[in-house]
Write an enzyme that holds these catalytic residues in place. Sequence first.
Site, PDB file in Angstrom:
ATOM      1  N   LYS A  13       0.831  -1.215   0.000  1.00  0.00           N
ATOM      2  CA  LYS A  13       0.000   0.000   0.000  1.00  0.00           C
ATOM      3  C   LYS A  13       0.863   1.262   0.000  1.00  0.00           C
ATOM      4  CE  LYS A  13      -2.212  -0.897   3.890  1.00  0.00           C
ATOM      5  NZ  LYS A  13      -1.596  -2.162   4.338  1.00  0.00           N
ATOM      6  N   ARG A  88      -9.506   1.169   8.560  1.00  0.00           N
ATOM      7  CA  ARG A  88      -9.068  -0.192   8.852  1.00  0.00           C
ATOM      8  C   ARG A  88     -10.139  -0.969   9.620  1.00  0.00           C
ATOM      9  NH1 ARG A  88      -3.138   0.638   8.912  1.00  0.00           N
ATOM     10  NH2 ARG A  88      -2.031  -1.274   9.322  1.00  0.00           N
ATOM     11  N   ARG A 123      11.565  -5.710   4.657  1.00  0.00           N
ATOM     12  CA  ARG A 123      11.003  -4.361   4.600  1.00  0.00           C
ATOM     13  C   ARG A 123      11.813  -3.373   5.438  1.00  0.00           C
ATOM     14  NH1 ARG A 123       4.813  -2.396   5.029  1.00  0.00           N
ATOM     15  NH2 ARG A 123       4.830  -2.787   7.252  1.00  0.00           N
ATOM     16  N   ARG A 156      11.020  -1.675  11.038  1.00  0.00           N
ATOM     17  CA  ARG A 156       9.995  -1.332  12.027  1.00  0.00           C
ATOM     18  C   ARG A 156       9.902  -2.422  13.086  1.00  0.00           C
ATOM     19  NH1 ARG A 156       4.731   0.238   8.560  1.00  0.00           N
ATOM     20  NH2 ARG A 156       3.774  -0.851  10.316  1.00  0.00           N
ATOM     21  N   ARG A 167      -0.730  -8.956  13.394  1.00  0.00           N
ATOM     22  CA  ARG A 167      -1.286  -7.932  12.491  1.00  0.00           C
ATOM     23  C   ARG A 167      -2.106  -8.577  11.365  1.00  0.00           C
ATOM     24  NH1 ARG A 167       3.771  -4.772  10.727  1.00  0.00           N
ATOM     25  NH2 ARG A 167       2.312  -3.359   9.718  1.00  0.00           N
TER      26      ARG A 167
HETATM   27  P1  AMP Z   1       0.762   0.851   9.095  1.00  0.00           P
HETATM   28  O1  AMP Z   1       1.990   1.681   8.937  1.00  0.00           O
HETATM   29  O2  AMP Z   1      -0.364   1.308   8.240  1.00  0.00           O
HETATM   30  O3  AMP Z   1       1.041  -0.626   8.971  1.00  0.00           O
HETATM   31  O4  AMP Z   1       0.269   1.083  10.602  1.00  0.00           O
HETATM   32  C1  AMP Z   1       1.077   0.703  11.704  1.00  0.00           C
HETATM   33  C2  AMP Z   1       0.224   0.559  12.947  1.00  0.00           C
HETATM   34  O5  AMP Z   1      -0.405   1.814  13.250  1.00  0.00           O
HETATM   35  C3  AMP Z   1      -0.924  -0.431  12.831  1.00  0.00           C
HETATM   36  O6  AMP Z   1      -0.529  -1.767  13.078  1.00  0.00           O
HETATM   37  C4  AMP Z   1      -1.867   0.102  13.916  1.00  0.00           C
HETATM   38  O7  AMP Z   1      -1.403  -0.226  15.205  1.00  0.00           O
HETATM   39  C5  AMP Z   1      -1.728   1.605  13.749  1.00  0.00           C
HETATM   40  N1  AMP Z   1      -2.691   2.128  12.747  1.00  0.00           N
HETATM   41  C6  AMP Z   1      -2.404   2.734  11.555  1.00  0.00           C
HETATM   42  N2  AMP Z   1      -3.523   3.071  10.902  1.00  0.00           N
HETATM   43  C7  AMP Z   1      -4.546   2.675  11.694  1.00  0.00           C
HETATM   44  C8  AMP Z   1      -5.971   2.715  11.568  1.00  0.00           C
HETATM   45  N3  AMP Z   1      -6.558   3.236  10.468  1.00  0.00           N
HETATM   46  N4  AMP Z   1      -6.713   2.205  12.577  1.00  0.00           N
HETATM   47  C9  AMP Z   1      -6.145   1.685  13.691  1.00  0.00           C
HETATM   48  N5  AMP Z   1      -4.818   1.597  13.864  1.00  0.00           N
HETATM   49  C10 AMP Z   1      -4.019   2.072  12.884  1.00  0.00           C
END
Ligand code: AMP
Length: 211
Positions: A13, A88, A123, A156, A167
């Site tokens: 994404k 999400r 990653r 990360r 996740r």
């Molecule tokens: P990402 O970088 O999009 O993988 O987001 C990393 C982490 O941030 C996720 O595993 C969640 O803990 C939190 N997070 C990011 N976006 C959201 C969202 N829309 N709703 C809830 N938690 C989020």
Amino acid sequence: MKIIFLGAPGAGKGTQAEIFSEKLGIPTISTGNILRAAIQAGTTVGLQAKALIDAGKLVPDEVILAIVQERLSRDDCAKGFILDGVPRTLAQAQAMEDMGISIDHVVDLEVPDAVIITRMSGRRVCESCGAPYHVEANPPKAEGVCDHCGGKLVTRKDDRAETVKERLEVYHSVTEPLRQFYGERGLLRTVPGDKGSVEDISAAVARVLGV
Ligand code: AMP
């Protein structure tokens, strides 16, 4: 053009959002990047989010919705935007619809779990600007250094194998139902996220977006 990128963690994404952000001249709003920046800055939101993110759990809907509402109200979103990693949950999608946030396309990048798990170990992310990389599929020009800002590339914490498993479970139980939500609204564009190179996948995304 108002676009949502949907898909499992590691589906690509962020990488595709960055490509189309540049191509279409519209900003990407990544709630993950915004939360990581808040953690680095030590804000209240950052402190609240850190333990949840590190454990692979979701941050509460109201925190996310406040971030999205504030970010979309800025001038640079007037012509359009790309949402990466948000909504999400069904509650987030419904609340965004209720706020009057209209969407043109929801691009669903489909990647099998087994591919995600092997991908995640390679990653990397820029600790300064959040740009995503992969050591093999999407390497930076100079090892360990961000092409955009010269920042340091790091792994990360939540990309560790055991957190990725959590996740993925959260993705399947809580996020995947969004496919049906947007499918019913005629907005879902499904693209295989594991067929070919980053460029091949971009070409497939461009076709579904009609750009
Ligand atoms: P990402 O970088 O999009 O993988 O987001 C990393 C982490 O941030 C996720 O595993 C969640 O803990 C939190 N997070 C990011 N976006 C959201 C969202 N829309 N709703 C809830 N938690 C989020």
